[in-house]
Design an enzyme around this catalytic site. Structure first.
Site, PDB file in Angstrom:
ATOM      1  N   HIS A 288      99.285 109.850  14.634  1.00  0.00           N
ATOM      2  CA  HIS A 288      97.863 110.312  14.146  1.00  0.00           C
ATOM      3  C   HIS A 288      97.100 111.083  15.316  1.00  0.00           C
ATOM      4  O   HIS A 288      97.475 110.738  16.646  1.00  0.00           O
ATOM      5  CB  HIS A 288      96.968 108.975  13.727  1.00  0.00           C
ATOM      6  CG  HIS A 288      97.575 108.351  12.605  1.00  0.00           C
ATOM      7  ND1 HIS A 288      96.533 107.366  11.869  1.00  0.00           N
ATOM      8  CD2 HIS A 288      98.545 108.528  11.797  1.00  0.00           C
ATOM      9  CE1 HIS A 288      97.307 107.214  10.707  1.00  0.00           C
ATOM     10  NE2 HIS A 288      98.529 107.578  10.963  1.00  0.00           N
TER      11      HIS A 288
ATOM     12  N   GLU B   9      94.344 110.594  16.726  1.00  0.00           N
ATOM     13  CA  GLU B   9      93.692 109.654  17.823  1.00  0.00           C
ATOM     14  C   GLU B   9      94.913 109.288  18.695  1.00  0.00           C
ATOM     15  O   GLU B   9      94.527 109.053  20.097  1.00  0.00           O
ATOM     16  CB  GLU B   9      92.993 108.514  17.097  1.00  0.00           C
ATOM     17  CG  GLU B   9      91.869 108.955  16.185  1.00  0.00           C
ATOM     18  CD  GLU B   9      92.431 109.188  14.675  1.00  0.00           C
ATOM     19  OE1 GLU B   9      91.627 108.573  13.760  1.00  0.00           O
ATOM     20  OE2 GLU B   9      93.503 109.546  14.584  1.00  0.00           O
TER      21      GLU B   9
ATOM     22  N   CYS C 231      91.618 104.910  11.152  1.00  0.00           N
ATOM     23  CA  CYS C 231      92.166 104.036  10.303  1.00  0.00           C
ATOM     24  C   CYS C 231      92.200 102.320  11.205  1.00  0.00           C
ATOM     25  O   CYS C 231      91.988 102.576  12.510  1.00  0.00           O
ATOM     26  CB  CYS C 231      93.473 104.297   9.876  1.00  0.00           C
ATOM     27  SG  CYS C 231      94.791 104.443  11.302  1.00  0.00           S
TER      28      CYS C 231
ATOM     29  N   CYS D 189      94.318 102.929  14.352  1.00  0.00           N
ATOM     30  CA  CYS D 189      93.702 103.786  15.388  1.00  0.00           C
ATOM     31  C   CYS D 189      92.440 103.005  16.079  1.00  0.00           C
ATOM     32  O   CYS D 189      92.310 102.970  17.254  1.00  0.00           O
ATOM     33  CB  CYS D 189      93.248 105.396  14.920  1.00  0.00           C
ATOM     34  SG  CYS D 189      94.866 106.413  14.585  1.00  0.00           S
TER      35      CYS D 189
END
Length: 152
Positions: free
Chosen positions: A56, A58, A86, A89
């Site tokens: 992801h 992040e 999410c 993260c």
């Protein structure tokens, strides 16, 4: 009171999200800014490209910033991201001790900050960043909507 922020950091995150969309990735971008305002890391989603479900935006930005400063902690650093993180993260943000989280669009289905797991509200969460929502929210949401409309 919202701390002073630089709108250019969210613009940079949005540019990374647009680049992710062009690669066929869900359009999410992230920027980590150091205490002096310097961009330490910039990333866009890459799970498909890297064949890594944890890639992801992040997490990629956190990894890059930690490597750059030589520490697993990003104390006094801020994260700008185009979509509500999410739960995975959000946990990484907490573990990295990020000072402030700024995000664009909310994610009622998969978010882990204001929705879903609400990671920062859990008793087991050891560090809670300051959270500021709605930065360039319409542009971030429109980017996601257009990406998924094109996929259908």
């Amino acid at each position: 009171m919202t701390p002073r922020r630089q709108p250019g950091h969210m613009m940079r995150a949005l540019a990374e999200a647009e680049a992710a969309a062009k690669r066929g990735e869900v359009p999410i971008g992230a920027v980590i800014v150091g205490p002096d305002g310097e961009e330490l890391a910039v990333a866009g989603n890459r799970p498909r490209e890297l064949k890594d479900p944890t890639a992801h935006a992040e997490l990629l930005a956190i990894r890059e910033a930690c490597a750059k400063i030589g520490s697993e902690r990003l104390i006094d650093c801020d994260l700008y991201v185009t979509l509500e993180p999410c739960a995975m993260c959000a946990a990484a943000i907490s573990f990295a001790r990020i000072r402030r989280l700024y995000y664009g669009a909310s994610d009622p289905k998969g978010g882990g900050v204001e929705h879903g797991a609400r990671f920062f509200s859990q008793e087991t969460c050891h560090h809670v960043p300051e959270v500021y929502t709605g930065l360039d929210e319409e542009r971030a949401a429109a980017l996601l909507r257009s990406f998924f409309v094109a996929k259908r």
